[in-house]
Design a protein around this motif. Sequence first.
Motif, short mmCIF file in Angstrom:
data_model
loop_
_atom_site.label_atom_id
_atom_site.label_comp_id
_atom_site.label_asym_id
_atom_site.label_seq_id
_atom_site.Cartn_x
_atom_site.Cartn_y
_atom_site.Cartn_z
N GLU A 7 0.84 -1.23 0.05
CA GLU A 7 0.09 -0.04 -0.15
C GLU A 7 0.86 1.25 0.10
O GLU A 7 0.59 2.26 -0.85
N CYS A 129 -3.05 -4.57 -0.48
CA CYS A 129 -2.49 -4.95 0.65
C CYS A 129 -1.27 -6.33 0.26
O CYS A 129 -0.20 -5.86 0.48
N CYS A 150 -9.07 -4.86 5.56
CA CYS A 150 -9.48 -5.57 4.37
C CYS A 150 -10.62 -6.32 3.99
O CYS A 150 -11.34 -6.01 2.91
#
Length: 168
Positions: A7, A129, A150
């Motif tokens: 990220e 991620c 997530c």
Amino acid sequence: MNTLDVESGQDALATADGLEGFLAAQGLARLRPGPSDLPAVRELREALRAVCLAHTGTDVPPETTAVLDRLLAGAPLVLAIDAAGNASPRPAAGLTGAAALTAEIAAGIATAVADGTWPRLKACLADNCRWVYYDRSPAGRSRWCTMAVCGSRAKMRAYRANRARRGA
């Protein structure tokens, strides 16, 4: 595998000093890495991340298995027998740098395969991620590193997409 934050783009293995620091923190400074080891170590990291992603139900791409075959061929293991007669894989003597790290990881994977924990090491399905985590769920079917972040994002996207389809 978590030395790269997908990220933010922050990579602990961006430099030779970063690799040295990482190995020292893991108690592996004896592997004596050099700047020429960086590409192979990063390649290993990404290939292992792809394998962990496969543990969530995807296939390992053939090019990834080719990379792992090449790296593992240069990192032989030997079977060590202790005084009690227990056997365990160990890196072959004389390895240094990326080959030594690859062998250390391969020995750990072999142990995890033997005790059944290897399939529970997974990479988060979120494209932004890909954090590698240990699936502690009772059924071993988690898909995200955390439901709070997530998993919630994925479920909200699915909810909005369904709602938009029904509204259209």
